[in-house]
Design a protein around this motif. Sequence first.
Motif, PDB file in Angstrom:
ATOM      1  N   PHE A  18      18.290 -47.931 -47.362  1.00 25.96           N
ATOM      2  CA  PHE A  18      18.539 -46.560 -47.823  1.00 25.96           C
ATOM      3  C   PHE A  18      18.153 -46.389 -49.297  1.00 25.96           C
ATOM      4  CE2 PHE A  18      21.596 -47.464 -44.368  1.00 25.96           C
ATOM      5  CZ  PHE A  18      21.072 -46.615 -43.423  1.00 25.96           C
ATOM      6  N   ASP A  41      10.731 -50.928 -35.890  1.00 23.23           N
ATOM      7  CA  ASP A  41      10.168 -51.849 -36.891  1.00 23.23           C
ATOM      8  C   ASP A  41      11.173 -52.936 -37.241  1.00 23.23           C
ATOM      9  OD1 ASP A  41      11.611 -49.595 -37.987  1.00 23.23           O
ATOM     10  OD2 ASP A  41      11.052 -50.287 -39.983  1.00 23.23           O
ATOM     11  N   ALA A  42      12.427 -52.548 -37.406  1.00 23.65           N
ATOM     12  CA  ALA A  42      13.463 -53.526 -37.723  1.00 23.65           C
ATOM     13  C   ALA A  42      13.691 -54.452 -36.523  1.00 23.65           C
ATOM     14  CB  ALA A  42      14.758 -52.819 -38.114  1.00 23.65           C
ATOM     15  N   ARG A  97      10.451 -45.706 -33.384  1.00 22.67           N
ATOM     16  CA  ARG A  97      10.269 -44.988 -34.657  1.00 22.67           C
ATOM     17  C   ARG A  97       8.829 -44.523 -34.824  1.00 22.67           C
ATOM     18  NH1 ARG A  97      11.444 -47.547 -40.616  1.00 22.67           N
ATOM     19  NH2 ARG A  97      10.546 -45.810 -41.783  1.00 22.67           N
ATOM     20  N   TYR A 108      10.437 -38.547 -36.884  1.00 19.22           N
ATOM     21  CA  TYR A 108      10.310 -38.198 -38.301  1.00 19.22           C
ATOM     22  C   TYR A 108       9.422 -39.259 -38.929  1.00 19.22           C
ATOM     23  CZ  TYR A 108      14.083 -35.000 -37.546  1.00 19.22           C
ATOM     24  OH  TYR A 108      14.859 -33.981 -37.067  1.00 19.22           O
TER      25      TYR A 108
HETATM   26  P1  ATP Z   1      11.549 -48.800 -46.465  1.00 20.19           P
HETATM   27  O1  ATP Z   1      10.349 -47.927 -46.345  1.00 20.19           O
HETATM   28  O2  ATP Z   1      12.045 -49.009 -47.873  1.00 20.19           O
HETATM   29  O3  ATP Z   1      11.445 -50.090 -45.668  1.00 20.19           O
HETATM   30  P2  ATP Z   1      12.889 -47.258 -44.421  1.00 20.19           P
HETATM   31  O4  ATP Z   1      12.480 -45.825 -44.554  1.00 20.19           O
HETATM   32  O5  ATP Z   1      12.274 -48.078 -43.339  1.00 20.19           O
HETATM   33  O6  ATP Z   1      12.750 -47.993 -45.818  1.00 20.19           O
HETATM   34  P3  ATP Z   1      15.454 -48.460 -44.186  1.00 20.19           P
HETATM   35  O7  ATP Z   1      16.612 -48.126 -45.042  1.00 20.19           O
HETATM   36  O8  ATP Z   1      14.811 -49.765 -44.354  1.00 20.19           O
HETATM   37  O9  ATP Z   1      14.432 -47.231 -44.321  1.00 20.19           O
HETATM   38  O10 ATP Z   1      15.799 -48.239 -42.666  1.00 20.19           O
HETATM   39  C1  ATP Z   1      17.080 -48.340 -42.106  1.00 20.19           C
HETATM   40  C2  ATP Z   1      16.985 -48.165 -40.605  1.00 20.19           C
HETATM   41  O11 ATP Z   1      16.528 -46.835 -40.342  1.00 20.19           O
HETATM   42  C3  ATP Z   1      15.974 -49.106 -39.936  1.00 20.19           C
HETATM   43  O12 ATP Z   1      16.516 -49.531 -38.688  1.00 20.19           O
HETATM   44  C4  ATP Z   1      14.771 -48.226 -39.721  1.00 20.19           C
HETATM   45  O13 ATP Z   1      14.013 -48.638 -38.609  1.00 20.19           O
HETATM   46  C5  ATP Z   1      15.407 -46.864 -39.495  1.00 20.19           C
HETATM   47  N1  ATP Z   1      14.547 -45.761 -39.916  1.00 20.19           N
HETATM   48  C6  ATP Z   1      14.022 -45.560 -41.135  1.00 20.19           C
HETATM   49  N2  ATP Z   1      13.269 -44.441 -41.167  1.00 20.19           N
HETATM   50  C7  ATP Z   1      13.333 -43.915 -39.933  1.00 20.19           C
HETATM   51  C8  ATP Z   1      12.739 -42.765 -39.326  1.00 20.19           C
HETATM   52  N3  ATP Z   1      11.910 -41.967 -40.003  1.00 20.19           N
HETATM   53  N4  ATP Z   1      13.019 -42.519 -38.025  1.00 20.19           N
HETATM   54  C9  ATP Z   1      13.833 -43.366 -37.322  1.00 20.19           C
HETATM   55  N5  ATP Z   1      14.406 -44.483 -37.837  1.00 20.19           N
HETATM   56  C10 ATP Z   1      14.171 -44.759 -39.116  1.00 20.19           C
END
Ligand code: ATP
Length: 240
Positions: A16, A113-114, A138, A178
Amino acid sequence: MMTTAVKRIGIFGGTFDPVHLGHIASARELLTSVKFDTVYLMPCYRHPHDKHPGASAAQRLEMLELALANEKQLAVDSRELHRSGLSYTVDSLAELRSEQGDEAQLVFILGSDAFAGLDAWHRWQSLLELANLLVIERAGQIALNDIDKLTLQNLLSDSVEDFNQPAGQLMQLRLKPYDISSTAIRQALAAGKVSNAVGGIVVGDNALGDNSPANKNIKVNEYIPELVMDYIQANHLYGL
Ligand code: ATP
């Protein structure tokens, strides 16, 4: 005899840095589509030597609190920021399990991705002993079908349509996409920024670099809650 409904609790982990609409709108949609009682956004601690300097842990937490101030069923769980030393998701889920009791349905939520990197997490197989997993397809990231790790594909092939156990089940879900990430937002803010009439940041064509999948005109303030945008500006975060 009165029966008490089993609680269904979502835990959405992440960095976040900063929180954005991809997180918030997805969490809101999950409240209705998966019928959670509460979804907690749980920011992770980050190593001080992390090669992606961004906001501090306290600032990430403050932005989340601003973003969720008016959300009835979304809340912040800040335990990983308050724990000393390295904190692992498996430890947080163990704590939540003892707080919520054996019956509660705990659901750890993560994007595709995670999930694709889940097998590198500390004691990752224990996560499913403590909670269920909800994997969100995602936008703009790896498709679940393209994950070529057998252990993860085996988990996906056992997916359920809905949870009916406190832990051990995996469900996949496609939400409204998104196509935005914290990285794209940080890069956009640090690159070509122009204040517009309402105080937002308008980013030009090439602000995200030619190779970025998110290389397009984005108005950063459309992807971040207004109070969070104000906070970023007031604290000069991300190169502002
Ligand atoms: P970064 O770009 O810094 O890696 P991020 O946008 O991927 O950040 P994180 O805080 O790493 O955000 O994500 C937290 C969780 O939210 C993860 O499981 C990620 O897959 C999910 N997530 C992030 N952005 C989205 C999105 N646009 N739609 C759905 N899930 C999301």
